[in-house]
Design a protein around this motif. Structure first.
Motif, PDB file in Angstrom:
ATOM      1  N   ALA A  18       0.837  -1.199   0.000  1.00  0.00           N
ATOM      2  CA  ALA A  18       0.000   0.000   0.000  1.00  0.00           C
ATOM      3  C   ALA A  18       0.867   1.242   0.000  1.00  0.00           C
ATOM      4  O   ALA A  18       0.579   2.230  -0.689  1.00  0.00           O
ATOM      5  CB  ALA A  18      -0.934  -0.015   1.202  1.00  0.00           C
ATOM      6  N   ALA A  19       1.963   1.231   0.773  1.00  0.00           N
ATOM      7  CA  ALA A  19       2.861   2.374   0.825  1.00  0.00           C
ATOM      8  C   ALA A  19       3.537   2.569  -0.525  1.00  0.00           C
ATOM      9  O   ALA A  19       3.674   3.700  -1.014  1.00  0.00           O
ATOM     10  CB  ALA A  19       3.901   2.179   1.931  1.00  0.00           C
ATOM     11  N   ALA A  20       3.917   1.468  -1.172  1.00  0.00           N
ATOM     12  CA  ALA A  20       4.563   1.571  -2.489  1.00  0.00           C
ATOM     13  C   ALA A  20       3.574   2.090  -3.510  1.00  0.00           C
ATOM     14  O   ALA A  20       3.926   2.927  -4.353  1.00  0.00           O
ATOM     15  CB  ALA A  20       5.109   0.212  -2.908  1.00  0.00           C
ATOM     16  N   ASP A  21       2.311   1.653  -3.461  1.00  0.00           N
ATOM     17  CA  ASP A  21       1.283   2.149  -4.387  1.00  0.00           C
ATOM     18  C   ASP A  21       1.041   3.644  -4.169  1.00  0.00           C
ATOM     19  O   ASP A  21       0.865   4.401  -5.127  1.00  0.00           O
ATOM     20  CB  ASP A  21      -0.023   1.378  -4.191  1.00  0.00           C
ATOM     21  N   ALA A  22       1.027   4.075  -2.908  1.00  0.00           N
ATOM     22  CA  ALA A  22       0.812   5.493  -2.617  1.00  0.00           C
ATOM     23  C   ALA A  22       1.955   6.325  -3.166  1.00  0.00           C
ATOM     24  O   ALA A  22       1.743   7.408  -3.720  1.00  0.00           O
ATOM     25  CB  ALA A  22       0.652   5.709  -1.119  1.00  0.00           C
ATOM     26  N   LEU A  23       3.189   5.838  -3.040  1.00  0.00           N
ATOM     27  CA  LEU A  23       4.335   6.561  -3.569  1.00  0.00           C
ATOM     28  C   LEU A  23       4.298   6.624  -5.095  1.00  0.00           C
ATOM     29  O   LEU A  23       4.614   7.656  -5.676  1.00  0.00           O
ATOM     30  CB  LEU A  23       5.644   5.910  -3.110  1.00  0.00           C
ATOM     31  N   ARG A  24       3.903   5.558  -5.726  1.00  0.00           N
ATOM     32  CA  ARG A  24       3.770   5.578  -7.180  1.00  0.00           C
ATOM     33  C   ARG A  24       2.682   6.561  -7.605  1.00  0.00           C
ATOM     34  O   ARG A  24       2.844   7.283  -8.584  1.00  0.00           O
ATOM     35  CB  ARG A  24       3.423   4.178  -7.707  1.00  0.00           C
ATOM     36  N   TRP A  25       1.573   6.562  -6.852  1.00  0.00           N
ATOM     37  CA  TRP A  25       0.460   7.447  -7.199  1.00  0.00           C
ATOM     38  C   TRP A  25       0.879   8.905  -7.040  1.00  0.00           C
ATOM     39  O   TRP A  25       0.544   9.758  -7.845  1.00  0.00           O
ATOM     40  CB  TRP A  25      -0.732   7.132  -6.283  1.00  0.00           C
ATOM     41  N   LEU A  26       1.641   9.217  -5.959  1.00  0.00           N
ATOM     42  CA  LEU A  26       2.099  10.581  -5.760  1.00  0.00           C
ATOM     43  C   LEU A  26       3.120  10.984  -6.821  1.00  0.00           C
ATOM     44  O   LEU A  26       3.255  12.155  -7.129  1.00  0.00           O
ATOM     45  CB  LEU A  26       2.733  10.748  -4.362  1.00  0.00           C
ATOM     46  N   GLY A  27       3.802  10.026  -7.384  1.00  0.00           N
ATOM     47  CA  GLY A  27       4.799  10.311  -8.413  1.00  0.00           C
ATOM     48  C   GLY A  27       4.176  10.642  -9.758  1.00  0.00           C
ATOM     49  O   GLY A  27       4.826  11.219 -10.630  1.00  0.00           O
ATOM     50  N   LYS A  28       2.916  10.310 -10.004  1.00  0.00           N
ATOM     51  CA  LYS A  28       2.253  10.597 -11.278  1.00  0.00           C
ATOM     52  C   LYS A  28       1.894  12.074 -11.338  1.00  0.00           C
ATOM     53  O   LYS A  28       1.311  12.628 -10.419  1.00  0.00           O
ATOM     54  CB  LYS A  28       0.967   9.788 -11.423  1.00  0.00           C
ATOM     55  N   PRO A  29       2.207  12.747 -12.449  1.00  0.00           N
ATOM     56  CA  PRO A  29       1.843  14.162 -12.579  1.00  0.00           C
ATOM     57  C   PRO A  29       0.369  14.325 -12.944  1.00  0.00           C
ATOM     58  O   PRO A  29      -0.249  13.436 -13.502  1.00  0.00           O
ATOM     59  CB  PRO A  29       2.752  14.643 -13.704  1.00  0.00           C
ATOM     60  N   GLY A  30      -0.210  15.541 -12.585  1.00  0.00           N
ATOM     61  CA  GLY A  30      -1.526  15.922 -13.052  1.00  0.00           C
ATOM     62  C   GLY A  30      -2.694  15.440 -12.222  1.00  0.00           C
ATOM     63  O   GLY A  30      -3.827  15.549 -12.664  1.00  0.00           O
ATOM     64  N   SER A  31      -2.495  14.906 -11.079  1.00  0.00           N
ATOM     65  CA  SER A  31      -3.615  14.438 -10.280  1.00  0.00           C
ATOM     66  C   SER A  31      -4.199  15.608  -9.487  1.00  0.00           C
ATOM     67  O   SER A  31      -3.491  16.323  -8.780  1.00  0.00           O
ATOM     68  CB  SER A  31      -3.147  13.340  -9.329  1.00  0.00           C
ATOM     69  N   LYS A  32      -5.505  15.843  -9.594  1.00  0.00           N
ATOM     70  CA  LYS A  32      -6.165  16.954  -8.886  1.00  0.00           C
ATOM     71  C   LYS A  32      -6.236  16.677  -7.384  1.00  0.00           C
ATOM     72  O   LYS A  32      -6.177  17.579  -6.563  1.00  0.00           O
ATOM     73  CB  LYS A  32      -7.572  17.144  -9.435  1.00  0.00           C
ATOM     74  N   VAL A  33      -6.339  15.437  -7.022  1.00  0.00           N
ATOM     75  CA  VAL A  33      -6.398  15.084  -5.604  1.00  0.00           C
ATOM     76  C   VAL A  33      -5.077  15.429  -4.930  1.00  0.00           C
ATOM     77  O   VAL A  33      -5.057  15.904  -3.788  1.00  0.00           O
ATOM     78  CB  VAL A  33      -6.735  13.589  -5.449  1.00  0.00           C
ATOM     79  N   LYS A  34      -3.957  15.198  -5.629  1.00  0.00           N
ATOM     80  CA  LYS A  34      -2.652  15.537  -5.076  1.00  0.00           C
ATOM     81  C   LYS A  34      -2.566  17.038  -4.834  1.00  0.00           C
ATOM     82  O   LYS A  34      -2.035  17.483  -3.815  1.00  0.00           O
ATOM     83  CB  LYS A  34      -1.535  15.100  -6.025  1.00  0.00           C
ATOM     84  N   LEU A  35      -3.098  17.847  -5.750  1.00  0.00           N
ATOM     85  CA  LEU A  35      -3.069  19.298  -5.608  1.00  0.00           C
ATOM     86  C   LEU A  35      -3.887  19.731  -4.393  1.00  0.00           C
ATOM     87  O   LEU A  35      -3.437  20.553  -3.586  1.00  0.00           O
ATOM     88  CB  LEU A  35      -3.609  19.962  -6.885  1.00  0.00           C
ATOM     89  N   VAL A  36      -5.075  19.148  -4.240  1.00  0.00           N
ATOM     90  CA  VAL A  36      -5.929  19.477  -3.087  1.00  0.00           C
ATOM     91  C   VAL A  36      -5.222  19.079  -1.798  1.00  0.00           C
ATOM     92  O   VAL A  36      -5.224  19.817  -0.806  1.00  0.00           O
ATOM     93  CB  VAL A  36      -7.302  18.784  -3.228  1.00  0.00           C
ATOM     94  N   CYS A  37      -4.601  17.888  -1.774  1.00  0.00           N
ATOM     95  CA  CYS A  37      -3.872  17.429  -0.583  1.00  0.00           C
ATOM     96  C   CYS A  37      -2.705  18.360  -0.264  1.00  0.00           C
ATOM     97  O   CYS A  37      -2.453  18.672   0.913  1.00  0.00           O
ATOM     98  CB  CYS A  37      -3.367  16.001  -0.789  1.00  0.00           C
TER      99      CYS A  37
END
Length: 160
Positions: A18-37
């Motif tokens: 789960a931690a590795a998936d979260a790191l991969r997800w944070l590494g992807k550009p253009g996610s609006k959820v990442k911007l809100v977070c």
């Protein structure tokens, strides 16, 4: 026991995965959820720092209030001591003034008695003088003639 080891290994793989998936997800550009977070994290950081600063100001003000209260109590105690000292001095002055007033009353009574005595002496002296004057006016003619002769002999001592 092997079941327990397999369970812990599976749980570890799940957490790490789960931690590795979260790191991969944070590494992807253009996610609006990442911007809100990211915006929420920044807002939380700013509000946390602001709250900490205000807490420090509150502690400083509390310390100042405690110091002012202590100073006020010390000043109040000092002023009360000054008032007590002044009251004591005023009481001493009042006692001294009462003693002086009593002395003045005694002197006044003594003076009144002396004046009364003096008035009696003056009256007696005037009575004696009027008696002497009456006797002087009734002196014999020979005495008058002798005094006139004395007046003519010593004109500087005239009028006795």
């Amino acid at each position: 026991m092997s079941v327990l080891i397999r369970f812990l290994t599976s749980l570890w793989a799940l957490v790490v995965g789960a931690a590795a998936d979260a790191l991969r997800w944070l590494g992807k550009p253009g996610s609006k959820v990442k911007l809100v977070c990211a915006v929420l994290a920044f807002g939380c950081l700013v509000s946390g720092l602001t709250a900490w600063e205000k807490e420090q100001k509150i502690r400083d003000l509390n310390a100042q209030v405690i110091k002012v209260q202590a100073d006020w109590k010390a000043d109040a105690a000092r002023l009360q001591a000054d008032v007590d000292t002044r009251d004591k001095r005023l009481a001493e002055v009042a006692i001294a003034l009462r003693a002086e007033a009593e002395k003045l009353e005694a002197l006044k009574a003594e003076s009144a008695a002396a004046l009364q005595s003096l008035a009696g002496k003056i009256e007696a002296s005037e009575k004696e003088a009027s008696t002497w004057r009456g006797r002087y006016e009734q002196r014999p003619d020979t005495c008058k003639a002798a005094l006139e002769l004395l007046d003519s002999a010593c004109p500087a001592l005239k009028g006795y």
